[in-house]
Design a protein around this motif. Structure first.
Motif, PDB file in Angstrom:
ATOM      1  N   PRO A 248       4.056 -28.142 -19.829  1.00 21.60           N
ATOM      2  CA  PRO A 248       5.491 -27.410 -19.388  1.00 21.60           C
ATOM      3  C   PRO A 248       5.802 -26.387 -20.297  1.00 21.60           C
ATOM      4  O   PRO A 248       6.569 -25.722 -19.954  1.00 21.60           O
ATOM      5  CB  PRO A 248       6.433 -28.649 -19.258  1.00 21.60           C
ATOM      6  CG  PRO A 248       5.711 -29.702 -19.993  1.00 21.60           C
ATOM      7  CD  PRO A 248       4.380 -29.570 -19.969  1.00 21.60           C
ATOM      8  N   ASN A 249       5.516 -26.448 -21.464  1.00 21.07           N
ATOM      9  CA  ASN A 249       5.845 -25.446 -22.475  1.00 21.07           C
ATOM     10  C   ASN A 249       5.008 -24.327 -22.757  1.00 21.07           C
ATOM     11  O   ASN A 249       5.000 -23.425 -23.626  1.00 21.07           O
ATOM     12  CB  ASN A 249       6.253 -26.056 -23.883  1.00 21.07           C
ATOM     13  CG  ASN A 249       7.383 -25.607 -24.450  1.00 21.07           C
ATOM     14  OD1 ASN A 249       8.358 -24.898 -23.825  1.00 21.07           O
ATOM     15  ND2 ASN A 249       7.386 -25.571 -25.850  1.00 21.07           N
ATOM     16  N   ILE A 250       3.750 -24.522 -22.248  1.00 22.83           N
ATOM     17  CA  ILE A 250       2.708 -23.323 -22.215  1.00 22.83           C
ATOM     18  C   ILE A 250       2.871 -22.437 -21.241  1.00 22.83           C
ATOM     19  O   ILE A 250       2.604 -22.830 -20.146  1.00 22.83           O
ATOM     20  CB  ILE A 250       1.264 -23.878 -22.763  1.00 22.83           C
ATOM     21  CG1 ILE A 250       1.236 -24.493 -24.079  1.00 22.83           C
ATOM     22  CG2 ILE A 250       0.356 -22.657 -22.529  1.00 22.83           C
ATOM     23  CD1 ILE A 250      -0.158 -25.301 -24.207  1.00 22.83           C
TER      24      ILE A 250
ATOM     25  N   CYS B 259       5.519 -20.988 -25.355  1.00 23.84           N
ATOM     26  CA  CYS B 259       4.165 -20.696 -25.982  1.00 23.84           C
ATOM     27  C   CYS B 259       3.224 -19.857 -25.093  1.00 23.84           C
ATOM     28  O   CYS B 259       2.838 -20.087 -24.050  1.00 23.84           O
ATOM     29  CB  CYS B 259       3.465 -21.728 -26.490  1.00 23.84           C
ATOM     30  SG  CYS B 259       4.352 -22.741 -27.763  1.00 23.84           S
ATOM     31  N   ILE B 260       2.543 -18.942 -25.765  1.00 24.81           N
ATOM     32  CA  ILE B 260       1.456 -18.354 -24.969  1.00 24.81           C
ATOM     33  C   ILE B 260       0.104 -18.364 -25.910  1.00 24.81           C
ATOM     34  O   ILE B 260      -0.011 -18.243 -27.097  1.00 24.81           O
ATOM     35  CB  ILE B 260       1.748 -16.656 -24.904  1.00 24.81           C
ATOM     36  CG1 ILE B 260       3.060 -16.338 -24.178  1.00 24.81           C
ATOM     37  CG2 ILE B 260       0.515 -15.868 -24.133  1.00 24.81           C
ATOM     38  CD1 ILE B 260       3.442 -14.971 -23.996  1.00 24.81           C
ATOM     39  N   LEU B 261      -0.845 -18.982 -25.052  1.00 27.84           N
ATOM     40  CA  LEU B 261      -2.130 -18.946 -26.017  1.00 27.84           C
ATOM     41  C   LEU B 261      -2.525 -17.604 -26.244  1.00 27.84           C
ATOM     42  O   LEU B 261      -2.570 -16.503 -25.361  1.00 27.84           O
ATOM     43  CB  LEU B 261      -3.356 -19.725 -24.853  1.00 27.84           C
ATOM     44  CG  LEU B 261      -2.694 -21.110 -24.215  1.00 27.84           C
ATOM     45  CD1 LEU B 261      -3.612 -21.672 -23.334  1.00 27.84           C
ATOM     46  CD2 LEU B 261      -2.209 -21.877 -25.389  1.00 27.84           C
ATOM     47  N   TYR B 262      -3.729 -17.504 -27.295  1.00 27.34           N
ATOM     48  CA  TYR B 262      -4.104 -16.050 -27.517  1.00 27.34           C
ATOM     49  C   TYR B 262      -5.880 -16.379 -27.721  1.00 27.34           C
ATOM     50  O   TYR B 262      -6.229 -17.077 -28.426  1.00 27.34           O
ATOM     51  CB  TYR B 262      -3.602 -15.608 -28.689  1.00 27.34           C
ATOM     52  CG  TYR B 262      -4.019 -14.446 -29.351  1.00 27.34           C
ATOM     53  CD1 TYR B 262      -4.887 -13.591 -28.438  1.00 27.34           C
ATOM     54  CD2 TYR B 262      -3.716 -13.874 -30.572  1.00 27.34           C
ATOM     55  CE1 TYR B 262      -5.139 -12.082 -29.003  1.00 27.34           C
ATOM     56  CE2 TYR B 262      -4.165 -12.681 -31.091  1.00 27.34           C
ATOM     57  CZ  TYR B 262      -4.766 -11.695 -30.313  1.00 27.34           C
ATOM     58  OH  TYR B 262      -5.151 -10.707 -30.689  1.00 27.34           O
ATOM     59  N   ASN B 263      -6.300 -15.854 -26.590  1.00 24.62           N
ATOM     60  CA  ASN B 263      -7.979 -15.782 -26.775  1.00 24.62           C
ATOM     61  C   ASN B 263      -8.725 -14.623 -27.220  1.00 24.62           C
ATOM     62  O   ASN B 263      -8.457 -13.648 -26.405  1.00 24.62           O
ATOM     63  CB  ASN B 263      -8.337 -16.288 -25.331  1.00 24.62           C
ATOM     64  CG  ASN B 263      -9.889 -16.585 -25.159  1.00 24.62           C
ATOM     65  OD1 ASN B 263     -10.450 -17.763 -25.864  1.00 24.62           O
ATOM     66  ND2 ASN B 263     -10.729 -15.982 -24.562  1.00 24.62           N
ATOM     67  N   VAL B 264      -9.240 -14.617 -28.223  1.00 24.35           N
ATOM     68  CA  VAL B 264      -9.732 -13.210 -28.877  1.00 24.35           C
ATOM     69  C   VAL B 264     -10.933 -13.600 -29.563  1.00 24.35           C
ATOM     70  O   VAL B 264     -10.960 -13.432 -30.820  1.00 24.35           O
ATOM     71  CB  VAL B 264      -8.580 -12.325 -29.712  1.00 24.35           C
ATOM     72  CG1 VAL B 264      -8.140 -13.369 -30.774  1.00 24.35           C
ATOM     73  CG2 VAL B 264      -9.109 -11.090 -30.062  1.00 24.35           C
TER      74      VAL B 264
ATOM     75  N   LEU C 206       6.263 -17.872 -28.712  1.00 21.57           N
ATOM     76  CA  LEU C 206       5.397 -18.051 -29.891  1.00 21.57           C
ATOM     77  C   LEU C 206       4.097 -17.608 -28.990  1.00 21.57           C
ATOM     78  O   LEU C 206       3.764 -17.848 -28.102  1.00 21.57           O
ATOM     79  CB  LEU C 206       5.075 -19.240 -30.376  1.00 21.57           C
ATOM     80  CG  LEU C 206       6.463 -19.951 -30.898  1.00 21.57           C
ATOM     81  CD1 LEU C 206       6.302 -21.396 -31.077  1.00 21.57           C
ATOM     82  CD2 LEU C 206       6.906 -19.219 -32.370  1.00 21.57           C
ATOM     83  N   LEU C 207       3.268 -16.706 -29.755  1.00 21.74           N
ATOM     84  CA  LEU C 207       1.749 -16.305 -29.526  1.00 21.74           C
ATOM     85  C   LEU C 207       1.095 -17.215 -30.444  1.00 21.74           C
ATOM     86  O   LEU C 207       0.996 -17.092 -31.861  1.00 21.74           O
ATOM     87  CB  LEU C 207       1.608 -15.069 -29.801  1.00 21.74           C
ATOM     88  CG  LEU C 207       0.165 -14.497 -29.200  1.00 21.74           C
ATOM     89  CD1 LEU C 207       0.026 -14.553 -28.061  1.00 21.74           C
ATOM     90  CD2 LEU C 207       0.038 -13.064 -29.911  1.00 21.74           C
ATOM     91  N   LEU C 208       0.048 -18.159 -30.014  1.00 22.42           N
ATOM     92  CA  LEU C 208      -0.606 -18.986 -30.648  1.00 22.42           C
ATOM     93  C   LEU C 208      -2.177 -18.906 -30.575  1.00 22.42           C
ATOM     94  O   LEU C 208      -2.906 -18.945 -29.261  1.00 22.42           O
ATOM     95  CB  LEU C 208      -0.529 -20.583 -30.197  1.00 22.42           C
ATOM     96  CG  LEU C 208       0.855 -20.975 -29.980  1.00 22.42           C
ATOM     97  CD1 LEU C 208       1.057 -22.327 -29.305  1.00 22.42           C
ATOM     98  CD2 LEU C 208       1.742 -21.079 -31.400  1.00 22.42           C
ATOM     99  N   ILE C 209      -2.820 -18.497 -31.636  1.00 18.50           N
ATOM    100  CA  ILE C 209      -4.223 -18.079 -31.635  1.00 18.50           C
ATOM    101  C   ILE C 209      -5.188 -19.412 -31.774  1.00 18.50           C
ATOM    102  O   ILE C 209      -4.806 -20.477 -32.346  1.00 18.50           O
ATOM    103  CB  ILE C 209      -4.605 -17.073 -32.806  1.00 18.50           C
ATOM    104  CG1 ILE C 209      -5.688 -16.409 -32.679  1.00 18.50           C
ATOM    105  CG2 ILE C 209      -4.525 -17.709 -34.165  1.00 18.50           C
ATOM    106  CD1 ILE C 209      -5.872 -15.284 -33.343  1.00 18.50           C
ATOM    107  N   THR C 210      -6.699 -19.320 -31.377  1.00 17.60           N
ATOM    108  CA  THR C 210      -7.269 -20.378 -31.659  1.00 17.60           C
ATOM    109  C   THR C 210      -7.724 -20.208 -33.081  1.00 17.60           C
ATOM    110  O   THR C 210      -7.667 -19.490 -33.930  1.00 17.60           O
ATOM    111  CB  THR C 210      -8.714 -19.940 -31.000  1.00 17.60           C
ATOM    112  OG1 THR C 210      -9.021 -18.628 -31.322  1.00 17.60           O
ATOM    113  CG2 THR C 210      -8.643 -19.840 -29.440  1.00 17.60           C
TER     114      THR C 210
END
Length: 296
Positions: free
Chosen positions: A159-161, A134-139, A104-108
């Motif tokens: 552990p899941n990021i 999960c992948i954080l998304y900083n934009v 998953l890609l998770l946005i702010t």
């Protein structure tokens, strides 16, 4: 839990539409096959470039399900499940997990934004609830807010990021959060004009708009760098820079869809408020594509 790091070119895939604005699944299948044949390392669907902000949840689910089935496990499929509502992001994330997404890609949280603890809990809530990475998304240019260095430090330990797509364009910020990279937490360039600089700070690859039209070239640029041929990677970064810049001559994904149409891919148009780019910009884009050999 441990998740392997994806290295290379992760394409931020466009969503093709019919003339009436509905999703063109036949064309989506052709694009997926194109990437499978041209060394793309992962598909990132339903993100900014995928126009998910104008799509319904039912359409999102249908695109996810179709993509997962078409790829059939050959490369990872990462779905953008972000929302400014944490509850909505959670619901979408659980749905994509059920449909077989690999990540998953998770946005702010855009528009409403939040404070430090709210930002942390926005991501932690989803990462606690799903089993896929999960992948954080900083934009911040899109959302009006950024993940603080302190929160990256906290979230990198979950552990899941497994990583962050860093698309601020701020190399100083990227350097600061690079200090938290580890075998369990990767960084991906979110800017195609900064792939090599980000790799030099320890990034594992790029989540790329450019890869929509240049999948093999983008993969090779990253892998050349990671395998020690920095000169070749730098040459590719600079050689493709004009095309890369022109893919953002208007708001993404308008130019990259036009570029694909110029290449004969017939991916269709956009959903309002996005609309066709100006003729002057189209000519600028086409000229740079011809110079780089993407069209004749």
């Amino acid at each position: 839990m441990s998740h392997p790091t994806i290295r290379g070119s992760l394409v931020a895939l466009i969503t093709p539409f019919h003339e009436d604005g509905s999703v063109n699944f036949e064309k989506l299948g052709e694009l997926i096959d194109f990437h499978l044949a041209h060394e793309t390392d992962a598909l990132v669907i339903l993100g900014t470039t995928g126009e998910s902000s104008t799509m319904s949840h039912e359409e999102d689910d249908a695109v996810c399900e179709f993509t997962v089935k078409r790829v059939a496990g050959r490369i990872p499929v990462i779905c953008g499940s972000g929302s400014n509502s944490t509850e909505t992001m959670l619901e979408k994330s659980l749905s994509f997990e059920r449909l077989g997404a690999d990540g998953l890609l998770l946005i702010t949280p855009y528009y409403n934004k939040t404070n430090e603890e709210g930002m942390y809990l926005h991501f932690k809530t989803v990462a606690d609830a799903v089993k896929i990475p999960c992948i954080l998304y900083n934009v911040p240019g899109r959302t009006g807010c950024s993940i603080s260095e302190a929160n990256v430090a906290r979230l990198s330990k979950h552990p899941n990021i497994i990583g962050i797509k860093e698309a601020s364009g701020n190399i100083s910020y990227a350097a600061k959060i690079a200090r938290y990279l580890s075998p369990d937490f990767a960084m991906y360039s979110g800017n195609d004009d900064m792939i090599v600089p980000m790799l030099s700070l320890g990034a594992s690859g790029v989540i790329s708009v450019l890869a929509n039209i240049a999948p093999r070239e983008t993969h090779k640029m990253v892998m050349d760098f990671l395998e020690g041929d920095v000169a070749a990677a730098r040459e590719a970064q600079l050689r493709l820079l004009e095309v890369t810049n022109n893919l953002f001559i208007e708001v993404n994904p308008v130019p990259v869809k036009e570029a694909l149409n110029l290449m004969g891919k017939a991916v269709g148009g956009y959903r309002l408020p996005l609309t066709r780019m100006s003729e002057a910009h189209r000519e600028t884009l086409a000229a740079s594509m011809r110079a780089a050999g993407f069209i004749h």
